[in-house]
Design a protein around this motif. Structure first.
Motif, mmCIF file in Angstrom:
data_model
loop_
_atom_site.group_PDB
_atom_site.id
_atom_site.type_symbol
_atom_site.label_atom_id
_atom_site.label_comp_id
_atom_site.label_asym_id
_atom_site.label_seq_id
_atom_site.Cartn_x
_atom_site.Cartn_y
_atom_site.Cartn_z
ATOM 1 N N TYR A 315 9.722 -3.885 15.620
ATOM 2 C CA TYR A 315 10.819 -4.756 15.186
ATOM 3 C C TYR A 315 10.747 -4.981 13.690
ATOM 4 N N THR A 316 11.908 -4.883 13.067
ATOM 5 C CA THR A 316 11.983 -5.169 11.642
ATOM 6 C C THR A 316 13.021 -6.259 11.459
ATOM 7 N N SER A 317 12.673 -7.249 10.657
ATOM 8 C CA SER A 317 13.583 -8.369 10.496
ATOM 9 C C SER A 317 14.706 -7.962 9.568
ATOM 10 N N TRP A 361 2.499 -3.757 11.060
ATOM 11 C CA TRP A 361 3.601 -3.237 10.244
ATOM 12 C C TRP A 361 3.658 -1.724 10.398
ATOM 13 N N ILE A 362 4.780 -1.142 9.974
ATOM 14 C CA ILE A 362 4.906 0.325 10.092
ATOM 15 C C ILE A 362 3.832 1.020 9.260
ATOM 16 N N THR A 363 3.455 0.436 8.123
ATOM 17 C CA THR A 363 2.434 1.066 7.286
ATOM 18 C C THR A 363 1.152 1.276 8.087
ATOM 19 N N THR A 437 0.419 2.543 -3.413
ATOM 20 C CA THR A 437 1.078 1.251 -3.189
ATOM 21 C C THR A 437 2.296 1.451 -2.304
ATOM 22 N N VAL A 438 2.664 0.377 -1.627
ATOM 23 C CA VAL A 438 3.829 0.392 -0.757
ATOM 24 C C VAL A 438 4.315 -1.027 -0.519
ATOM 25 N N GLY A 439 5.612 -1.165 -0.289
ATOM 26 C CA GLY A 439 6.141 -2.434 0.195
ATOM 27 C C GLY A 439 7.237 -3.010 -0.651
ATOM 28 N N GLU A 440 7.183 -2.799 -1.926
ATOM 29 C CA GLU A 440 8.208 -3.324 -2.831
ATOM 30 C C GLU A 440 8.036 -2.615 -4.166
ATOM 31 N N PRO A 441 9.005 -2.749 -5.053
ATOM 32 C CA PRO A 441 8.825 -2.126 -6.358
ATOM 33 C C PRO A 441 7.593 -2.721 -7.036
ATOM 34 N N ILE A 442 6.793 -1.885 -7.647
ATOM 35 C CA ILE A 442 5.623 -2.418 -8.367
ATOM 36 C C ILE A 442 6.008 -2.566 -9.837
ATOM 37 N N VAL A 462 -0.046 6.751 -6.196
ATOM 38 C CA VAL A 462 1.138 7.155 -5.448
ATOM 39 C C VAL A 462 1.913 5.900 -5.034
ATOM 40 N N ASP A 463 3.055 5.722 -5.702
ATOM 41 C CA ASP A 463 3.954 4.594 -5.393
ATOM 42 C C ASP A 463 4.918 5.121 -4.341
ATOM 43 N N THR A 464 4.685 4.718 -3.094
ATOM 44 C CA THR A 464 5.408 5.309 -1.966
ATOM 45 C C THR A 464 6.553 4.411 -1.517
ATOM 46 N N PHE A 465 7.767 4.900 -1.667
ATOM 47 C CA PHE A 465 8.930 4.171 -1.177
ATOM 48 C C PHE A 465 9.283 4.676 0.218
ATOM 49 N N TRP A 466 9.367 3.755 1.161
ATOM 50 C CA TRP A 466 9.842 4.110 2.512
ATOM 51 C C TRP A 466 10.143 2.848 3.280
ATOM 52 N N GLN A 467 10.465 2.982 4.559
ATOM 53 C CA GLN A 467 10.903 1.844 5.373
ATOM 54 C C GLN A 467 10.391 1.997 6.795
ATOM 55 N N THR A 468 10.400 0.882 7.533
ATOM 56 C CA THR A 468 10.082 0.949 8.959
ATOM 57 C C THR A 468 10.932 2.046 9.606
ATOM 58 N N GLU A 469 12.182 2.109 9.179
ATOM 59 C CA GLU A 469 13.145 3.027 9.768
ATOM 60 C C GLU A 469 12.838 4.493 9.467
ATOM 61 N N THR A 470 12.160 4.751 8.340
ATOM 62 C CA THR A 470 11.963 6.154 7.947
ATOM 63 C C THR A 470 10.683 6.748 8.525
ATOM 64 N N GLY A 561 19.901 0.710 2.060
ATOM 65 C CA GLY A 561 20.075 -0.702 1.742
ATOM 66 C C GLY A 561 19.395 -1.091 0.442
ATOM 67 N N ASP A 562 18.806 -0.113 -0.235
ATOM 68 C CA ASP A 562 18.158 -0.390 -1.520
ATOM 69 C C ASP A 562 19.018 0.097 -2.667
ATOM 70 N N GLY A 563 18.920 -0.617 -3.785
ATOM 71 C CA GLY A 563 19.538 -0.163 -5.014
ATOM 72 C C GLY A 563 18.615 0.834 -5.699
ATOM 73 N N ARG A 609 8.246 -10.480 4.028
ATOM 74 C CA ARG A 609 7.165 -9.915 3.216
ATOM 75 C C ARG A 609 7.598 -8.694 2.436
ATOM 76 N N SER A 610 8.575 -7.944 2.956
ATOM 77 C CA SER A 610 9.012 -6.777 2.195
ATOM 78 C C SER A 610 10.190 -7.117 1.292
ATOM 79 N N GLY A 611 10.506 -8.416 1.169
ATOM 80 C CA GLY A 611 11.482 -8.823 0.167
ATOM 81 C C GLY A 611 12.911 -8.917 0.656
ATOM 82 N N LYS A 612 13.147 -8.742 1.972
ATOM 83 C CA LYS A 612 14.508 -8.918 2.454
ATOM 84 C C LYS A 612 14.819 -10.414 2.464
ATOM 85 N N ILE A 613 15.985 -10.778 1.936
ATOM 86 C CA ILE A 613 16.336 -12.195 1.899
ATOM 87 C C ILE A 613 16.912 -12.607 3.249
HETATM 88 C C1 WT7 Z 1 11.754 -1.996 2.252
HETATM 89 C C2 WT7 Z 1 11.293 -1.572 3.625
HETATM 90 C C3 WT7 Z 1 7.418 0.883 4.132
HETATM 91 C C4 WT7 Z 1 6.473 -0.030 4.667
HETATM 92 C C5 WT7 Z 1 6.487 -1.418 4.146
HETATM 93 C C6 WT7 Z 1 7.808 -2.125 4.166
HETATM 94 C C7 WT7 Z 1 10.900 -1.931 0.078
HETATM 95 C C8 WT7 Z 1 8.945 -0.356 0.309
HETATM 96 C C9 WT7 Z 1 8.714 0.361 -1.730
HETATM 97 C C10 WT7 Z 1 8.377 0.966 -2.976
HETATM 98 C C11 WT7 Z 1 10.203 -0.141 -3.937
HETATM 99 C C12 WT7 Z 1 9.818 -0.504 -1.688
HETATM 100 C C13 WT7 Z 1 12.324 -1.403 0.090
HETATM 101 C C14 WT7 Z 1 12.504 -0.927 1.520
HETATM 102 N N1 WT7 Z 1 9.929 -0.945 -0.412
HETATM 103 N N2 WT7 Z 1 8.207 0.419 -0.484
HETATM 104 N N3 WT7 Z 1 7.329 1.793 -3.108
HETATM 105 N N4 WT7 Z 1 9.149 0.686 -4.045
HETATM 106 N N5 WT7 Z 1 10.561 -0.756 -2.800
HETATM 107 O O1 WT7 Z 1 8.584 -1.754 5.267
HETATM 108 O O2 WT7 Z 1 9.565 -3.929 6.033
HETATM 109 O O3 WT7 Z 1 10.674 -1.732 6.563
HETATM 110 O O4 WT7 Z 1 10.706 -2.677 4.237
HETATM 111 O O5 WT7 Z 1 10.613 -2.277 1.436
HETATM 112 O O6 WT7 Z 1 13.198 -2.442 -0.190
HETATM 113 O O7 WT7 Z 1 13.835 -0.841 1.940
HETATM 114 P P1 WT7 Z 1 9.903 -2.545 5.596
#
Ligand code: WT7
Length: 652
Positions: A315-317, A361-363, A437-442, A462-470, A561-563, A609-613
């Motif tokens: 589940y992802t909020s 978490w998905i990570t 790193t993962v989770g939000e922009p660093i 390695v600054d890894t951008f991804w999502q629960t969905e990916t 959903g990201d800019g 925690r991943s910054g979704k409002i």
């Molecule tokens: C959202 C996904 C992927 C596992 C942790 C969070 C943000 C994630 C980065 C990054 C910038 C990032 C995005 C994304 N995010 N990694 N390296 N740089 N933003 O999983 O809870 O599904 O959240 O986390 O906004 O959409 P999640």
């Protein structure tokens, strides 16, 4: 594709290069030659070749990778079929449909029997309390997973059933999830920091028939009586007409009393006594894990699953509404997490890998359990937190296990940064090779500290951008190939075809648009144009929500959903969740009705925690409604009282 020209000089070690033109963003860091030398992908050019093939010939590219796994029966039809365009019908993604396999068999049995890794350590477990440790080999893990698979089958769990797991970071959590995978049941792991309401809601949403939990655990100084929370959740489920008939409980804090006569598990001794923990017991529902395991046989034929059978729900909020049950499937997820793990961390057999994320978490799913195990890796499994008993903890663990690849979140880096360099530099850290790193922009400041202090300027980040969905990494550097820019997740992983859309859904290409973006200071949407194997397949029980959330707005694209911005070198810069940005010109576009009544300054917003409002919460604050419901996913609850106390009293 927006891939970069090779404009950054290579072979210059890890010194930063200031390039003329675009301010701080032009500064890039070449991969250290000693990393490139032995890397799976040793140059940017090689990365480009592989990436081009992966998006132009995805069937052949992933087909070659699939050969490295065990398939009970091969793929009978097309390797990939999909529809990404809502105007052409239902959204679907099928990789290797009809092929049969089992992910647990691939990550355990094959490593033990074919690759002869039985005696290799799968996990070094490091408990919350320093000194509480154990380790588990691939052979031991396989035995425990088979035993627990038999336990689940004996409780009537069958292929397709849902099993809720609510546990701290202990080896039994890994055993439980792999046992589900072995018998084709879907695990739905609920982070042990979540409330009983969250657990109840998730159990109900996917009608889980069994819950696996733990007596209690310590998180830093804090005692969490998890069984009590689990009981409350099951009570609520019962009240809502959904009785869960079985709850299996691991004795974790009470472990020392057991003496654990089990020869296959070297169960962790628990040093800290906890006389206050009272475990209530529901006769007829609750069962002790250790008692069931004692009677269970240690051989268990896996359930042969279709590549497109569901593997788990997580589940992802969302920013609105109730959490979405993200569904991943067996075959594609297996290929994707195994491949991203191998290339993004440049995995080699002798590595000791440590991802600090919780398995909730998905990570943790992808880079504590499935990715490392699929590669036969040795990992650290850490129950504690970075600040307990003090801020030395992470670095002393790095030295203790000689961790080579270390993966954490920007929040942890920023937190530790506040304590200065000394807690880090007084440890050797000589084993470290790659940082992630993962989770939000660093922010570049945190990136530079991570690089200079933690990595002693030797380790690529390695600054890894991804999502629960990916399911796995989407945009990321490769350690031996990609010149890094602090704050940029750089380029797409294999199989990933990103694009940037404007509000009209037009793709923006190349450098000119990059300039335009910077000039207007606007962020555009990050989207992906074709499926990669790890993409989610549906929202559990609500395919329409899947289509609406990710595919409706821009037919033909998966919308993250990201800019995002792309600079003149083709680097991607994620700017954050797009739904968080207030469009300042909204009044002109929609009309005077869209004029804000009141603008309130705020020190922060209720974010996950991943910054979704959490818009639901903001709406309630605006309405002065204090009945906020479940707040357990909010990262910092203190902002809420501030928002309430500073809200404008004229709004009713
Ligand atoms: C959202 C996904 C992927 C596992 C942790 C969070 C943000 C994630 C980065 C990054 C910038 C990032 C995005 C994304 N995010 N990694 N390296 N740089 N933003 O999983 O809870 O599904 O959240 O986390 O906004 O959409 P999640």
């Amino acid at each position: 594709m927006g891939l970069p020209e090779e404009r950054v000089r290579s072979g210059s070690g890890s010194r930063g290069q200031e390039e003329a033109g675009a301010g701080g963003r032009a500064r890039s860091w070449s991969p250290p030659p000693e990393v490139s030398r032995s890397a799976h992908v040793p140059s940017l050019q090689r990365y480009r070749e592989l990436h081009r093939r992966s998006v132009e010939e995805p069937r052949e590219f992933w087909g070659d990778i699939a050969k490295e796994f065990y398939w009970k029966t091969p793929c009978p039809g097309p390797f990939l079929r999909y529809n990404f365009d809502v105007t052409k019908g239902k959204i679907f993604i099928e990789w290797m449909k009809g092929a049969t396999t089992n992910i647990c068999y691939n990550v355990l049995d094959r490593n033990v029997h074919e690759k002869k890794l039985g005696d290799k350590v799968a996990f070094y477990w490091e408990g919350n309390e320093p000194g509480e440790t154990t380790q588990i080999t691939y052979h031991q893990l396989l035995v425990q997973v088979c035993q627990f698979s038999n336990v689940l089958r004996k409780q009537g769990i069958q292929k397709g059933d849902r099993v809720a797991i609510y546990m701290p970071m202990i080896p039994e959590l890994v055993v439980a999830m792999l046992a589900c995978a072995r018998i084709g049941a879907l695990h739905s792991i609920v982070f042990a920091g979540f409330s009983s309401e969250s657990l109840c809601e998730r159990i109900l949403d996917s009608s889980c028939s069994l819950l696996i939990t733990t007596d209690a655990f310590y998180r830093g100084e804090k005692l969490v009586n998890l069984k009590e929370l689990a009981d409350e959740a099951l009570q609520k489920c019962q009240e809502k007409g959904f009785p869960v008939r079985c709850c299996i409980v691991v004795k974790h804090l009470g472990r020392a009393e057991l003496g654990m006569g089990d020869s296959t598990s070297q169960s962790p001794p628990i040093k800290r006594s906890c006389p206050d923990v009272q475990i209530s017991w529901n006769q007829g529902i609750d069962l002790w894990w250790h008692e069931l395991m004692q009677e269970a046989g240690d051989e268990c034929e896996p359930e042969w699953c279709d590549a497109e059978d569901p593997l788990f729900i997580l589940y992802t909020s969302g920013s609105t509404g109730k959490p979405k049950g993200v569904v991943h499937t067996v075959g594609g997820y297996m290929l994707y997490v195994a491949t991203t793990f191998k290339y993004v961390f440049d995995f080699h057999a002798e590595d000791v890998f440590w991802c600090t994320a919780d398995i909730g978490w998905i990570t943790g799913h992808s880079y504590v359990t499935y990715g490392p195990l699929a590669n036969g890796a040795t990992s650290v499994l850490f129950e504690g937190i970075p600040t307990y008993p003090d801020v030395n903890r992470l670095w002393s663990i790095v030295d203790k296990y000689k961790v080579t690849k270390f993966y954490t979140a920007p929040t942890a880096i920023r937190l530790l940064m506040k304590f200065g360099d000394e807690p880090v530099t007084k440890h050797s850290r000589a084993s470290l090779q790659v940082l992630g790193t993962v989770g939000e922009p660093i922010n570049p400041e945190a990136w530079l500290w991570y690089h200079r202090v933690v990595g002693a300027q030797r380790c690529p980040i390695v600054d890894t951008f991804w999502q629960t969905e990916t399911g796995g990494h989407m945009l990321t550097p490769l350690p031996g190939a990609t010149p890094m820019k602090p704050g940029s997740a750089t380029f797409p992983f294999f199989g990933v075809a990103p694009a940037i859309l404007n509000e009209s859904g037009e793709e923006l290409e190349g450098e000119a648009e990059g300039y335009l973006l910077l000039r207007t200071e606007t962020s555009w949407l990050e989207v992906f144009k074709q499926p990669w194997p790890g993409i989610m397949r549906t929202v559990y029980g609500n395919h329409e929500r899947f289509e609406t959330t990710y595919f409706k707005k821009f037919p033909g694209y998966y919308v993250t959903g990201d800019g995002c911005q792309r600079d003149q070198d083709g680097y991607y810069w994620i700017t954050g969740r797009i739904d968080d940005m207030l469009n300042v010109s909204v009044r002109e576009k929609i009309g005077p009705i869209a004029t804000p009544d009141y603008i309130q300054n705020a020190p922060g917003l209720p974010k996950t925690r991943s910054g979704k409002i959490m818009r639901r919460v903001l709406r309630k604050i605006a309405q002065n409604d204090h009945d906020l419901g479940d707040m357990s996913t909010v990262a910092d609850p203190s902002v809420i009282s501030h928002l309430f106390s500073h809200r404008c009293l004229t709004i009713q």
